[in-house]
Design a protein around this motif. Structure first.
Motif, PDB file in Angstrom:
ATOM      1  N   ASN A 190     -20.258 -13.098  31.962  1.00 15.74           N
ATOM      2  CA  ASN A 190     -18.805 -12.975  32.019  1.00 15.74           C
ATOM      3  C   ASN A 190     -18.131 -13.393  30.720  1.00 15.74           C
ATOM      4  N   LYS A 191     -18.689 -14.409  30.065  1.00 18.97           N
ATOM      5  CA  LYS A 191     -18.111 -14.870  28.802  1.00 18.97           C
ATOM      6  C   LYS A 191     -18.155 -13.769  27.762  1.00 18.97           C
ATOM      7  N   GLU A 192     -19.258 -13.030  27.746  1.00 15.10           N
ATOM      8  CA  GLU A 192     -19.400 -11.926  26.783  1.00 15.10           C
ATOM      9  C   GLU A 192     -18.409 -10.813  27.085  1.00 15.10           C
ATOM     10  N   LYS A 193     -18.260 -10.483  28.355  1.00 15.00           N
ATOM     11  CA  LYS A 193     -17.304  -9.439  28.750  1.00 15.00           C
ATOM     12  C   LYS A 193     -15.881  -9.835  28.353  1.00 15.00           C
ATOM     13  N   ALA A 194     -15.495 -11.092  28.657  1.00 15.82           N
ATOM     14  CA  ALA A 194     -14.145 -11.548  28.334  1.00 15.82           C
ATOM     15  C   ALA A 194     -13.900 -11.521  26.829  1.00 15.82           C
ATOM     16  N   ALA A 201      -8.053  -6.374  22.665  1.00 14.44           N
ATOM     17  CA  ALA A 201      -6.613  -6.637  22.667  1.00 14.44           C
ATOM     18  C   ALA A 201      -6.117  -6.983  21.268  1.00 14.44           C
ATOM     19  N   ALA A 202      -6.989  -7.598  20.465  1.00 13.28           N
ATOM     20  CA  ALA A 202      -6.620  -7.971  19.097  1.00 13.28           C
ATOM     21  C   ALA A 202      -6.805  -6.822  18.113  1.00 13.28           C
ATOM     22  N   GLY A 203      -7.376  -5.700  18.589  1.00 14.21           N
ATOM     23  CA  GLY A 203      -7.587  -4.557  17.725  1.00 14.21           C
ATOM     24  C   GLY A 203      -8.860  -4.613  16.920  1.00 14.21           C
ATOM     25  N   SER A 204      -9.764  -5.545  17.256  1.00 15.74           N
ATOM     26  CA  SER A 204     -10.992  -5.693  16.472  1.00 15.74           C
ATOM     27  C   SER A 204     -12.223  -5.157  17.195  1.00 15.74           C
ATOM     28  N   ALA A 205     -12.049  -4.542  18.360  1.00 18.11           N
ATOM     29  CA  ALA A 205     -13.145  -3.878  19.059  1.00 18.11           C
ATOM     30  C   ALA A 205     -12.685  -2.475  19.438  1.00 18.11           C
ATOM     31  N   SER A 206     -13.609  -1.529  19.396  1.00 18.18           N
ATOM     32  CA  SER A 206     -13.266  -0.141  19.699  1.00 18.18           C
ATOM     33  C   SER A 206     -13.276   0.100  21.207  1.00 18.18           C
ATOM     34  N   ARG A 207     -12.697   1.215  21.596  1.00 12.99           N
ATOM     35  CA  ARG A 207     -12.727   1.596  23.013  1.00 12.99           C
ATOM     36  C   ARG A 207     -14.175   1.797  23.469  1.00 12.99           C
ATOM     37  N   ALA A 208     -15.013   2.349  22.597  1.00 12.34           N
ATOM     38  CA  ALA A 208     -16.414   2.556  22.972  1.00 12.34           C
ATOM     39  C   ALA A 208     -17.108   1.223  23.245  1.00 12.34           C
ATOM     40  N   GLU A 209     -16.825   0.200  22.413  1.00 14.61           N
ATOM     41  CA  GLU A 209     -17.412  -1.123  22.649  1.00 14.61           C
ATOM     42  C   GLU A 209     -16.926  -1.715  23.971  1.00 14.61           C
ATOM     43  N   LEU A 210     -15.627  -1.557  24.223  1.00 13.38           N
ATOM     44  CA  LEU A 210     -15.067  -2.106  25.456  1.00 13.38           C
ATOM     45  C   LEU A 210     -15.661  -1.399  26.669  1.00 13.38           C
ATOM     46  N   LEU A 211     -15.758  -0.075  26.621  1.00  9.70           N
ATOM     47  CA  LEU A 211     -16.303   0.663  27.750  1.00  9.70           C
ATOM     48  C   LEU A 211     -17.764   0.293  27.994  1.00  9.70           C
ATOM     49  N   ALA A 212     -18.509   0.090  26.921  1.00 11.02           N
ATOM     50  CA  ALA A 212     -19.913  -0.308  27.084  1.00 11.02           C
ATOM     51  C   ALA A 212     -20.022  -1.664  27.770  1.00 11.02           C
ATOM     52  N   ALA A 213     -19.136  -2.592  27.410  1.00  9.38           N
ATOM     53  CA  ALA A 213     -19.157  -3.920  28.046  1.00  9.38           C
ATOM     54  C   ALA A 213     -18.759  -3.840  29.504  1.00  9.38           C
ATOM     55  N   ALA A 215     -18.975  -1.222  31.473  1.00 13.15           N
ATOM     56  CA  ALA A 215     -20.003  -0.504  32.228  1.00 13.15           C
ATOM     57  C   ALA A 215     -21.235  -1.361  32.462  1.00 13.15           C
ATOM     58  N   ALA A 216     -21.485  -2.315  31.586  1.00 14.12           N
ATOM     59  CA  ALA A 216     -22.604  -3.233  31.792  1.00 14.12           C
ATOM     60  C   ALA A 216     -22.268  -4.321  32.799  1.00 14.12           C
ATOM     61  N   SER A 217     -20.984  -4.497  33.075  1.00 19.66           N
ATOM     62  CA  SER A 217     -20.542  -5.469  34.083  1.00 19.66           C
ATOM     63  C   SER A 217     -20.506  -4.849  35.470  1.00 19.66           C
ATOM     64  N   TYR A 218     -19.955  -3.628  35.543  1.00 21.15           N
ATOM     65  CA  TYR A 218     -19.782  -2.925  36.811  1.00 21.15           C
ATOM     66  C   TYR A 218     -20.710  -1.721  36.770  1.00 21.15           C
ATOM     67  N   ASN A 342     -13.335 -19.082  37.264  1.00 16.64           N
ATOM     68  CA  ASN A 342     -13.229 -20.545  37.168  1.00 16.64           C
ATOM     69  C   ASN A 342     -14.372 -21.154  36.369  1.00 16.64           C
ATOM     70  N   GLY A 343     -15.429 -20.396  36.184  1.00 12.40           N
ATOM     71  CA  GLY A 343     -16.585 -20.838  35.401  1.00 12.40           C
ATOM     72  C   GLY A 343     -17.289 -19.606  34.882  1.00 12.40           C
ATOM     73  N   GLN A 344     -18.512 -19.761  34.403  1.00 11.22           N
ATOM     74  CA  GLN A 344     -19.239 -18.624  33.847  1.00 11.22           C
ATOM     75  C   GLN A 344     -20.187 -17.970  34.841  1.00 11.22           C
ATOM     76  N   ALA A 345     -20.495 -18.639  35.940  1.00 13.81           N
ATOM     77  CA  ALA A 345     -21.422 -18.095  36.931  1.00 13.81           C
ATOM     78  C   ALA A 345     -20.781 -16.973  37.728  1.00 13.81           C
ATOM     79  N   ASP A 346     -21.619 -16.098  38.304  1.00 16.88           N
ATOM     80  CA  ASP A 346     -21.098 -15.091  39.223  1.00 16.88           C
ATOM     81  C   ASP A 346     -21.544 -15.426  40.643  1.00 16.88           C
ATOM     82  N   VAL A 347     -21.221 -14.554  41.599  1.00 24.70           N
ATOM     83  CA  VAL A 347     -21.496 -14.901  42.994  1.00 24.70           C
ATOM     84  C   VAL A 347     -22.993 -14.917  43.302  1.00 24.70           C
ATOM     85  N   ASN A 348     -23.784 -14.173  42.539  1.00 24.47           N
ATOM     86  CA  ASN A 348     -25.225 -14.262  42.737  1.00 24.47           C
ATOM     87  C   ASN A 348     -25.745 -15.639  42.330  1.00 24.47           C
TER      88      ASN A 348
END
Length: 626
Positions: A190-194, A201-213, A215-218, A342-348
């Motif tokens: 989750n920390k990596e995704k955030a 949001a700061a303009g330093s990552a591309s849409r392709a990078e964001l979509l890859a992140a 898609a790796a989360s969901y 609230n932390g870095q862990a997920d429900v698993n």
């Protein structure tokens, strides 16, 4: 048995007293609806023939005989939502399990299930909150044929479970069992995704990078693994005893998941009125069960959306719950789980560290939950400290963890993450609001800064792009309440505000809208009531007004002379009208919807008066009621 904590006892007592007449009226109405079983025996031959016309030979013979129970299935299946896609094959599993008991099961109806993750920041979010009420109505339509002796409910996410609950409680004389689908496997941290979201949001990552992140989360069937509204739903259902113990976080597509679906079916059929263990949902969902749900919400740092939804659910059972009750519970219930946001862990990770079994065991031993509620499980709340196991074909339950396998994720009452729960009520001259503290670091929980007032969330991003935002500020995003536009979630603001906070700037959010159950990190006064569209104080704010959002002391205040504030004209929403995209169909909902602190209901949930009029929930009840 551990004595109940005095605050939990006092809050429960005042809910019972406040709900005396409305609860009695509700129970009288559902008991009057109970008829000699099975239900379909009272149908005319023509009615019944229509009801089983499409069935196969075996089921038709059983339904004709009218001696065995028939189970209704209400499903929120669709294959766009990852959390609901696993439900595709549940009806056949349920029918097979029912036949093995000499009974039958039929899909009574489907309900819509929209995904806030897809509609965040889009026009469709204006339908989101009202979809809960549509789901409740669709549930009632599905059960209206009087063919069923009990029902099972297939739903997981956001508004879907509260809507199913409200609908089920409108048929409160029927037993009900909720059957979850389970979470998808863990994706990228989750920390990596955030971090990628904030760089975008700061303009330093591309849409392709964001979509890859993203898609790796969901990335697969199953519930999203962060601790948002969907997974909070599952914990609250278990805390109320409406799902089988330990079923929330079993992965889809596994043998154990399928076995639990069969066991849930069997249990629903054991609870019917014709049997010896009749347990209608309207009697199970009482004041004690509602308090247990709120305790679980606070202890786990669950979704802010439930401060609206569970008030509506309670009202559907004739119970009057309010934000003051929630605040009082949160003050004495410690935070025992740190799951993203609230932390870095997920429900698993949460489930592996001890999960609901450990949390419930801790709360019960500390006297912070009602141990005496009747649940769908035979042994009551004590069964909910156990977890399911499958040995070959044998499904059974074993004692759950009594110590945490990872204290960065789950902790005992004796050594909590914080001594209080995840949510706090704010009060002041801007109205009442709620703040989620469990995801906000202590140094960010109190902010005083000038206001930047916008009527459209997108306007904040435009101001940032223009370099027009002050160093420190409180974003006031108004005209986002139920009456204004259906109270959309404003999760799309989180990356921008989070990035600014990372820069050392003091920022906060004040809004009459909602935030996603996955939101956190930024101090946010949400669900402000009265909303701007109802003439609330938010409609009198100007840019530069100094506002204090104080989560530590529960205050929400604008530092403007009261006479001046009252003299200001009420602002009007400046957001341009967009395309309808179905929003026109919900104009009536917006016109009649209640306040956020009363459940934001656009339908009537709960008992009716003797003349059929809606029950007047409020401070004054009819003297003849009950």
């Amino acid at each position: 048995m551990t004595a109940l904590h005095p605050t939990i006892a006092a809050v429960t007592a005042r809910i019972i007293a406040r709900s005396t007449h409305s609860r009695a009226a509700y129970l009288a109405q559902i008991r009057a609806a109970r008829s000699a079983p099975p239900a379909r025996a009272h149908l005319s031959c023509g009615n019944l023939a229509h009801g089983f016309a499409a069935c196969g030979f075996q089921d038709k013979a059983t339904l004709k005989a009218a001696h065995a129970p028939n189970l209704g299935i209400i499903t929120a299946y669709n294959d766009m939502l990852s959390a609901h896609q696993p439900f595709e094959h549940y009806p056949e599993l349920i029918r097979d399990a029912a036949r093995a008991m000499g009974a039958t099961a039929q899909v009574a109806g489907g309900v819509p299930a929209m995904c806030d993750g897809v509609t965040q920041g889009r026009a469709g979010m204006e339908l989101s909150l009202f979809s809960r009420d549509v789901i409740a109505q669709a549930t009632a339509v599905g059960l209206s044929h009087d063919m069923f002796d009990a029902a099972v409910y297939l739903g997981v996410c956001d508004k879907i479970v509260p809507g199913l609950l409200i609908g089920a409680l409108s048929f409160g004389h029927l037993p009900a069992v909720f059957i979850p689908a389970g979470p998808m496997p863990s994706g990228i941290p989750n920390k990596e995704k955030a971090a990628v979201r904030e760089r975008y949001a700061a303009g330093s990552a591309s849409r392709a990078e964001l979509l890859a992140a993203e898609a790796a989360s969901y990335h697969s069937p199953g519930t999203c693994t962060f601790y948002g509204t969907a997974n909070s739903n599952q914990v609250l259902l278990e805390a109320m005893g409406l799902q089988l113990p330990g079923t929330s976080f079993i992965a889809p597509g596994t043998e154990l998941r399928a076995a639990l679906t069969g066991a849930s079916t069997q249990r629903a059929l054991q609870l019917v009125a014709a049997g010896e263990d009749y347990r209608p949902i309207g009697e199970l969902v009482n004041e004690h069960a509602i308090v247990n749900a709120i305790v679980a919400l606070m202890a786990t740092g669950g979704s802010t959306n439930h401060t609206i939804h569970w008030i509506a659910v309670a009202r559907a059972a004739g119970i009057v719950l309010d934000w003051q009750d929630m605040d009082a519970i949160s003050a004495v219930v410690p935070t025992l789980a740190h799951v993203y946001p609230n932390g870095q862990a997920d429900v698993n990770h949460f489930a592996a560290a001890g999960g609901t079994q450990l949390v419930f065991g801790e709360l019960l031993r500390a006297g912070l939950m009602h141990a005496d509620i009747t649940t769908i499980a035979p042994g009551g709340m004590g069964d909910y400290t156990r977890e399911p196991r499958l040995d070959g074909q044998r499904l059974h339950w074993v004692e759950g963890a009594v110590t945490s396998a990872d204290t960065s994720v789950v902790r005992p009452v004796a050594a909590p993450f914080e001594p209080q729960g995840g949510l706090r009520l704010l009060d002041g001259n801007l109205g009442q609001a709620l703040i989620k503290l469990s995801a906000v670091k202590p140094e960010h929980r109190s902010v005083t800064a000038p206001a930047v007032v916008v009527d459209n969330p997108a306007a904040l991003g435009a101001l940032h792009a223009a370099g027009a935002l002050p160093q420190d500020f409180i974003a006031v995003v108004r005209f986002q309440g139920p009456q204004a536009n259906g109270m959309p979630e404003l999760h799309s603001l989180a990356p921008l505000l989070g990035m600014l906070q990372n820069q050392g700037r003091k920022v906060a959010l004040v809004t009459d809208g909602r935030l996603s159950g996955a939101s956190g990190k930024i101090p946010a006064a949400i669900h402000v009531t009265p909303e701007a569209a109802r003439g609330g104080a938010l409609a009198r704010l100007h840019d530069g007004d100094v506002i204090s959002v104080d989560g530590n002391n529960g205050q929400l205040h604008v530092h403007v002379d009261p006479a001046e504030l009252d003299a200001r004209p009420l602002a009007r929403d400046t957001t341009p009208a967009g395309q309808s995209l179905g929003r026109n169909l919900f104009a009536l909902n917006r016109a009649v919807v209640g306040r956020a602190d009363q459940g934001a209901l656009s339908i009537h949930a709960g008992p009716l008066l003797a003349d059929g009029a809606p029950w007047p929930f409020g401070e004054v009840y009819p003297a003849s009621a009950g």
